[in-house]
Design a protein around this motif. Structure first.
Motif, PDB file in Angstrom:
ATOM      1  N   ARG A 187     -90.886 -31.920 -14.159  1.00  0.00           N
ATOM      2  CA  ARG A 187     -91.631 -32.120 -12.853  1.00  0.00           C
ATOM      3  C   ARG A 187     -90.601 -32.399 -11.792  1.00  0.00           C
ATOM      4  NH1 ARG A 187     -95.151 -37.618 -14.520  1.00  0.00           N
ATOM      5  NH2 ARG A 187     -93.189 -38.340 -15.283  1.00  0.00           N
ATOM      6  N   VAL A 188     -91.103 -31.529 -10.608  1.00  0.00           N
ATOM      7  CA  VAL A 188     -89.970 -31.744  -9.648  1.00  0.00           C
ATOM      8  C   VAL A 188     -90.663 -32.053  -8.354  1.00  0.00           C
ATOM      9  CG1 VAL A 188     -88.344 -30.056 -10.631  1.00  0.00           C
ATOM     10  CG2 VAL A 188     -90.335 -29.193  -9.296  1.00  0.00           C
ATOM     11  N   TYR A 189     -89.681 -33.016  -7.778  1.00  0.00           N
ATOM     12  CA  TYR A 189     -90.341 -33.488  -6.346  1.00  0.00           C
ATOM     13  C   TYR A 189     -89.175 -33.304  -5.251  1.00  0.00           C
ATOM     14  CZ  TYR A 189     -92.078 -36.534  -2.721  1.00  0.00           C
ATOM     15  OH  TYR A 189     -92.349 -37.081  -1.443  1.00  0.00           O
ATOM     16  N   SER A 190     -89.621 -32.616  -4.036  1.00  0.00           N
ATOM     17  CA  SER A 190     -88.320 -32.373  -3.012  1.00  0.00           C
ATOM     18  C   SER A 190     -88.843 -33.401  -1.839  1.00  0.00           C
ATOM     19  CB  SER A 190     -88.409 -31.077  -2.677  1.00  0.00           C
ATOM     20  OG  SER A 190     -87.660 -31.023  -1.361  1.00  0.00           O
ATOM     21  N   MET A 191     -87.964 -34.261  -1.739  1.00  0.00           N
ATOM     22  CA  MET A 191     -88.427 -35.205  -0.437  1.00  0.00           C
ATOM     23  C   MET A 191     -88.310 -34.470   0.915  1.00  0.00           C
ATOM     24  SD  MET A 191     -85.564 -38.169  -1.624  1.00  0.00           S
ATOM     25  CE  MET A 191     -85.500 -38.941  -0.262  1.00  0.00           C
ATOM     26  N   ASN A 192     -87.739 -33.127   0.932  1.00  0.00           N
ATOM     27  CA  ASN A 192     -87.750 -32.299   2.095  1.00  0.00           C
ATOM     28  C   ASN A 192     -89.063 -31.739   2.360  1.00  0.00           C
ATOM     29  OD1 ASN A 192     -84.785 -31.771   0.475  1.00  0.00           O
ATOM     30  ND2 ASN A 192     -84.455 -32.315   2.774  1.00  0.00           N
ATOM     31  N   LEU A 193     -89.634 -31.448   1.170  1.00  0.00           N
ATOM     32  CA  LEU A 193     -90.985 -30.775   1.096  1.00  0.00           C
ATOM     33  C   LEU A 193     -92.219 -31.727   0.478  1.00  0.00           C
ATOM     34  CD1 LEU A 193     -89.485 -27.375   0.004  1.00  0.00           C
ATOM     35  CD2 LEU A 193     -90.319 -27.866   2.356  1.00  0.00           C
ATOM     36  N   ALA A 194     -92.218 -32.917   1.197  1.00  0.00           N
ATOM     37  CA  ALA A 194     -93.043 -33.895   0.440  1.00  0.00           C
ATOM     38  C   ALA A 194     -94.358 -33.405   0.466  1.00  0.00           C
ATOM     39  CB  ALA A 194     -92.853 -35.227   1.461  1.00  0.00           C
ATOM     40  N   ASP A 195     -94.973 -32.464   1.319  1.00  0.00           N
ATOM     41  CA  ASP A 195     -96.441 -32.354   1.258  1.00  0.00           C
ATOM     42  C   ASP A 195     -96.656 -31.216  -0.068  1.00  0.00           C
ATOM     43  OD1 ASP A 195     -94.449 -30.407   2.633  1.00  0.00           O
ATOM     44  OD2 ASP A 195     -96.094 -29.168   3.062  1.00  0.00           O
ATOM     45  N   LYS A 196     -95.637 -30.648  -0.613  1.00  0.00           N
ATOM     46  CA  LYS A 196     -95.983 -30.039  -1.839  1.00  0.00           C
ATOM     47  C   LYS A 196     -96.186 -30.995  -2.919  1.00  0.00           C
ATOM     48  CE  LYS A 196     -94.841 -26.360   0.715  1.00  0.00           C
ATOM     49  NZ  LYS A 196     -95.920 -25.547   1.318  1.00  0.00           N
ATOM     50  N   GLY A 197     -95.859 -32.248  -2.776  1.00  0.00           N
ATOM     51  CA  GLY A 197     -95.968 -32.877  -3.991  1.00  0.00           C
ATOM     52  C   GLY A 197     -95.202 -32.765  -5.131  1.00  0.00           C
ATOM     53  N   VAL A 198     -95.744 -33.382  -6.463  1.00  0.00           N
ATOM     54  CA  VAL A 198     -94.908 -32.965  -7.620  1.00  0.00           C
ATOM     55  C   VAL A 198     -95.141 -31.694  -8.193  1.00  0.00           C
ATOM     56  CG1 VAL A 198     -94.390 -33.883 -10.121  1.00  0.00           C
ATOM     57  CG2 VAL A 198     -94.365 -35.525  -8.058  1.00  0.00           C
ATOM     58  N   ILE A 199     -94.474 -30.836  -8.449  1.00  0.00           N
ATOM     59  CA  ILE A 199     -94.778 -29.616  -9.080  1.00  0.00           C
ATOM     60  C   ILE A 199     -94.393 -29.422 -10.549  1.00  0.00           C
ATOM     61  CG2 ILE A 199     -94.411 -27.036  -9.075  1.00  0.00           C
ATOM     62  CD1 ILE A 199     -93.719 -27.339  -5.919  1.00  0.00           C
TER      63      ILE A 199
END
Length: 392
Positions: free
Chosen positions: A67-79
């Protein structure tokens, strides 16, 4: 600064994935001082890793899921993705970069026995041409190598990271970005022969000057057809030259004089221009490094300017935004040299600016660019950093 970033990331990690023991990593971006669009033409490049980059907090999982989460692309959520049998998935957006690395590792016989929870936080502006994609790819490679003890050296990881972008993501990039990100060394740029991967470090002694990166804030898409078209044009030109010089394996092997003698064998005038840039830029890069090593920073700056002219006139990858920034920089006091850096079509310029002139540089160019283009540029004064590594 770094500790503050990691502290903020830890809070986000706990919120998204729970309170777990984590490892931290940093992977720099890169700026290429000179040698643009030469890497896939078998020429030389002169990049350095920079202090802006990508941080990761990583915790092991006991299953085969990541599971990955980017703080720069928060709108993409956890992928989420599996650690085996991956294929490109447009819906997974930016996660295709780490997915691509996992995939090429598996194909190379380095299968991952479990997944991870990962929080990413980048200080590189996205779409800026400072290699945020390569930064994430090499970061992923180092995380995997560290977690599973694959024993790969950095050049192996660099090659696999490039393969991930070429084969998995589908961008036909050369090796420079991943190489500079992985092999960067503090206070040094890397003279890299992209044909042989032979390289050496060159100490950057700018004395009373700094590297200033100016972002057009016009995003570029590296996967855009224009990049692959330039590459195809150069390959076609090379094949025509091979008809009269069969031993030739790359445009980067030619001197300017040799090219001028042979150029008539390239039938299409536009392809001749593209090839001329590749040859001249490679030789200009070698001359620029020699100038820098002789402490001739002024000569280096003039060659940076000449690089931009060639990218504008022969390679046609600059555009109004980059040309405006370069032209404004050339008119400023204290500017030693300025050129576009990266693939072009947006992104950034790199300038060598005397330290006492930096405030006026930012103010004057910011104002004039905004008047001409309609929105403001962004400025980053970068220091030269080490390549991708574990922090703790």
């Amino acid at each position: 600064m770094e500790q503050e970033i990691l502290k903020e990331m830890k809070a986000v990690f706990t919120e998204k994935f729970g309170d777990k023991t984590t490892r931290s990593y940093f992977s720099p971006g890169r700026v290429n001082l000179i040698g643009e669009h030469t890497d896939y033409n078998g020429g030389h490049v002169f990049p350095c890793a920079i202090s802006l980059g990508t941080y990761a907090l990583v915790a092991d999982r006991d299953d085969g899921k990541t599971r990955v989460y980017s703080m720069n692309l928060a709108d993409k959520g956890v992928i989420e993705f599996s650690m085996t049998g991956l294929a490109y998935d447009k819906a997974k957006d930016w996660a295709n970069y780490p997915m691509g690395v996992v995939s090429v590792f598996e194909q190379a016989g380095h299968a991952c026995s479990h997944g991870f929870d990962i929080v990413i936080n980048g200080t590189l502006p996205g779409g800026s041409g400072l290699s945020s994609s390569a930064s994430i790819e090499v970061l992923t490679a180092v995380i995997l190598n560290d977690a599973f003890g694959f024993g790969l050296d950095m050049v192996d990881m660099v090659k696999l990271s490039q393969k991930a972008e070429n084969v998995f993501v589908g961008v036909n990039c050369g090796i420079m970005d991943q190489f500079a990100v992985g092999m960067g060394k503090k206070d040094c740029a890397i003279l890299l022969d992209c044909n042989t991967l032979s390289y050496r470090y060159s100490k950057i002694s700018l004395k009373d000057a700094s590297i200033v990166i100016t972002n057009t804030n016009k995003p570029h898409s590296l996967a855009s057809s224009a990049y692959n078209v330039r590459r195809a044009q150069c390959e076609h030109a090379l094949n025509e030259l091979k008809e009269v010089k069969p031993e030739l394996t790359a445009l980067g092997e030619l001197s300017n004089e040799e090219f001028n003698k042979l150029a008539g064998h390239i039938a299409e005038p536009l392809e001749r221009q593209r090839a001329r840039h590749a040859v001249y830029e490679n030789n200009r890069t070698l001359e620029a490094v020699a100038a820098l090593e002789q402490d001739d920073v002024e000569r280096f700056g003039k060659l940076m300017d000449a690089s931009h002219f060639s990218l504008r006139d022969d390679y046609d990858v600059t555009g109004k935004n980059l040309d405006t920034l370069a032209e404004l920089a050339w008119a400023q006091d204290g500017v030693i040299g300025s050129r576009m850096t990266g693939a072009g079509f947006g992104g950034c310029t790199v300038s060598l600016v005397r330290n006492d002139a930096i405030p006026a540089f930012k103010e004057n160019i910011g104002k004039a660019y905004t008047e001409i283009i309609g929105y403001a540029p962004s400025f980053y004064v970068a220091s030269i950093a080490d390549g991708t590594h574990r922090l703790g």
